[in-house]
Structures are given as C-alpha cells and as structure tokens.
Write a protein that holds these residues in place. Structure first.
Motif, PDB file in Angstrom:
ATOM      1  N   LYS A   4       0.829  -1.208   0.000  1.00  0.00           N
ATOM      2  CA  LYS A   4       0.000   0.000   0.000  1.00  0.00           C
ATOM      3  C   LYS A   4       0.865   1.261   0.000  1.00  0.00           C
ATOM      4  N   THR A   5       1.957   1.216   0.762  1.00  0.00           N
ATOM      5  CA  THR A   5       2.869   2.363   0.804  1.00  0.00           C
ATOM      6  C   THR A   5       3.484   2.614  -0.568  1.00  0.00           C
ATOM      7  N   ILE A   6       3.907   1.543  -1.206  1.00  0.00           N
ATOM      8  CA  ILE A   6       4.482   1.671  -2.546  1.00  0.00           C
ATOM      9  C   ILE A   6       3.456   2.244  -3.515  1.00  0.00           C
ATOM     10  N   ASN A  46       2.957   5.914  -2.862  1.00  0.00           N
ATOM     11  CA  ASN A  46       4.099   6.700  -3.352  1.00  0.00           C
ATOM     12  C   ASN A  46       4.067   6.841  -4.870  1.00  0.00           C
ATOM     13  N   VAL A  47       3.643   5.768  -5.540  1.00  0.00           N
ATOM     14  CA  VAL A  47       3.551   5.822  -6.998  1.00  0.00           C
ATOM     15  C   VAL A  47       2.518   6.856  -7.430  1.00  0.00           C
ATOM     16  N   VAL A  48       1.363   6.850  -6.742  1.00  0.00           N
ATOM     17  CA  VAL A  48       0.304   7.809  -7.068  1.00  0.00           C
ATOM     18  C   VAL A  48       0.774   9.236  -6.818  1.00  0.00           C
ATOM     19  N   GLU A  49       1.395   9.436  -5.651  1.00  0.00           N
ATOM     20  CA  GLU A  49       1.881  10.776  -5.317  1.00  0.00           C
ATOM     21  C   GLU A  49       2.949  11.234  -6.304  1.00  0.00           C
ATOM     22  N   GLY A  50       3.836  10.321  -6.664  1.00  0.00           N
ATOM     23  CA  GLY A  50       4.869  10.662  -7.635  1.00  0.00           C
ATOM     24  C   GLY A  50       4.276  11.041  -8.981  1.00  0.00           C
ATOM     25  N   GLN A 108       1.213  12.193  -9.484  1.00  0.00           N
ATOM     26  CA  GLN A 108       0.536  13.480  -9.335  1.00  0.00           C
ATOM     27  C   GLN A 108       1.528  14.630  -9.367  1.00  0.00           C
ATOM     28  N   ASN A 109       2.637  14.468  -8.662  1.00  0.00           N
ATOM     29  CA  ASN A 109       3.663  15.526  -8.645  1.00  0.00           C
ATOM     30  C   ASN A 109       4.238  15.749 -10.038  1.00  0.00           C
ATOM     31  N   ALA A 110       4.400  14.635 -10.774  1.00  0.00           N
ATOM     32  CA  ALA A 110       4.936  14.755 -12.127  1.00  0.00           C
ATOM     33  C   ALA A 110       3.965  15.517 -13.019  1.00  0.00           C
ATOM     34  N   VAL A 111       2.667  15.216 -12.857  1.00  0.00           N
ATOM     35  CA  VAL A 111       1.643  15.903 -13.657  1.00  0.00           C
ATOM     36  C   VAL A 111       1.600  17.385 -13.307  1.00  0.00           C
ATOM     37  N   ILE A 112       1.606  17.672 -11.984  1.00  0.00           N
ATOM     38  CA  ILE A 112       1.565  19.070 -11.548  1.00  0.00           C
ATOM     39  C   ILE A 112       2.803  19.813 -12.035  1.00  0.00           C
ATOM     40  N   GLY A 113       3.976  19.161 -11.877  1.00  0.00           N
ATOM     41  CA  GLY A 113       5.211  19.790 -12.335  1.00  0.00           C
ATOM     42  C   GLY A 113       5.202  20.020 -13.836  1.00  0.00           C
ATOM     43  N   GLY A 114       4.663  19.051 -14.577  1.00  0.00           N
ATOM     44  CA  GLY A 114       4.583  19.194 -16.024  1.00  0.00           C
ATOM     45  C   GLY A 114       3.657  20.328 -16.418  1.00  0.00           C
TER      46      GLY A 114
END
Length: 266
Positions: free
Chosen positions: A220-222, A225-229, A231-237
């Motif tokens: 679940k943690t992994i 983290n994948v989802v958050e990563g 999302q951050n990539a989308v926001i950063g993009g």
C-alpha cells in the motif's frame, strides 16, 4: 580501443540475454511437461503409468510429423478411449493416419475419434463432413453402435496405416521433427533447473504468508508513493507548460513590439 570495448560489452549483454531467454524457455517447457504428466497420472491412476504415458508421447512425437504440443494436448483425450498404454499408442497413430489421409488437424482428428469411440459414428460430425466415415464404409442413415463404430474405424485404420509416416518425409514433416527435438532438449534442460525455482517460489510464498500484514502494508505504501509521484509529475509538467506558454507569449510580444518600432522609424 573504446569502440572495441563497447562492442565486447554489447556482445556480452547479447549473450546474457540469449542465455536468460533460453533458460526461461526451458523452464516453461519443463513445467508444461510436468503438467501433462500430472494430467496423465490422474487419468491412468498412478504416477508410474502417467510417467510411462508421457514417455510414450515423447517417443511417438519423434516418429510422427506432428508437433509434440499437439500430441501431448490430445493424449489425455485419447487416454479416455484406450484400455491400456498399448491402446493409447495405437489410437495416437490411428488419429495421426486419419489426420494425414484427410488433411485434418491432429487435435481435431483425435477429438473426433474420441467422440466416435465414446458415442458412436453419429457423434463424429467432422469425420462425416470430411468423408472419413464414408471412406470407412459407414452408410448414411444407418445407425451404428459404439462397438460397431470402433471396429469399423480400427479396420479402416489398418488400410491407411503409415499415412502419417509418409508426411514425415516432406519438408513440413522435417520442420515438425526438428521442432520436437528442440522441445525435448529444452525440457531436459528445464528438468534440471525446475526443482530449484519451484523450491524458491514456495519459499517466497511461505515468507509472504508469514508476514502477510506487513507485506500488504508495504504494498500500500508503494502504491501510495507511486500515485503521489505521478501526481507531482503531472503538476510539475503543467507548471512547466505554463512557464513555457508565458515565455512564448512574452517573446511574441517582444517580436511584435520590435516590428512596430521598426515601422515607426522607417
């Protein structure tokens, strides 16, 4: 020397890749053999008979122009209409001869033979459609018992005996024979490695079962983290696109202003 080193590295990587693929293929083939032997064991009623049945199938595969997978896949079906392992060999060859004589796939021929021997000629629709029943002397509209059907097909089988062997002399037969040798080679290799990987997988299952809650929590943690990563990539993009869009607009305005100024002083 740099180019030579690069080529040597590429060759090494290619060699490792080929070896890994060969190992994977051999394990897969050995596992398939294991599954087939288990099925034959269940049908014949003993491990010894199942092992002998698989050995019989391997032997016939080296003689007939039929891929091992086809023979092995049809062996359980033909076992249900065979009184013993000698009968299984006989029915394999009968199905193979019918297949060669009438251009029917071996799997289909074996399945139709099983239907005819189990429920009578009327159940073998493919044999009727492809002219097998007519050639064997069955008359349309006449009812035949299971015993009569079996006797007539076995007698007809004697008259076309060796039809499959004739195909072994063709290029298609040679390809099949070569393929069977490769399959048997891979199985032999895989049989040596399969126990190790089987034991390893069982150990992994045991470890997972013993730490199930912790494993699920880690999973679940992994996943989180994948989802958050992502999302951050989308926001950063999106932010980067906004910056680029603003820079483009500013550049356009500068170019436009420059053009206006040039016009004013022309």
């Amino acid at each position: 020397f740099s180019g030579l080193k690069d080529k040597s590295f590429d060759v090494a990587v290619a060699g490792i890749t080929i070896a890994f693929r060969q190992l994977t293929s051999s394990i897969s083939t050995a596992a398939r053999f294991q599954d087939i032997e288990t099925t034959l064991t269940n049908i014949t009623g003993s491990a010894e008979a199942g092992a002998y049945a698989l050995s019989l199938v391997k032997d016939e595969a080296t003689k007939l122009p039929i891929a091992f997978d086809e023979l092995a896949g049809s062996a359980p079906v033909l076992s249900t209409i065979s009184d013993d392992l000698g009968g299984l060999r006989k029915n394999i060859n009968l199905a193979a001869d019918i297949s060669a004589q009438f251009g029917i796939g071996f799997t289909e021929a074996a399945s139709s033979l099983q239907r005819a021997f189990s429920a009578g000629a009327g159940a073998a629709d493919l044999f009727r459609e492809r002219g097998v029943l007519s050639a064997a002397g069955f008359q349309a509209g006449v009812s035949y018992s299971i015993d009569e059907t079996r006797k007539k097909l076995e007698e007809y089988g004697e008259s076309i005996k060796g039809a499959a062997q004739t195909l072994s002399q063709t290029f298609t037969g040679a390809v099949s024979q070569a393929g069977d040798r490769i399959t048997l080679f891979q199985a032999a290799m895989g049989e040596e490695t399969l126990p190790f990987f089987t034991a390893t997988l069982r150990e992994l299952v045991s470890v997972f079962d013993e730490s199930g809650d912790a494993a699920y929590a880690t999973a679940k943690t992994i996943g989180k983290n994948v989802v958050e990563g992502f999302q951050n990539a989308v926001i950063g993009g999106a932010y980067l696109l906004d910056v680029l869009e603003a820079a483009k607009n500013a550049f356009v305005e500068i170019v436009t202003l420059g053009g206006l100024l040039d016009g004013a002083y022309a």
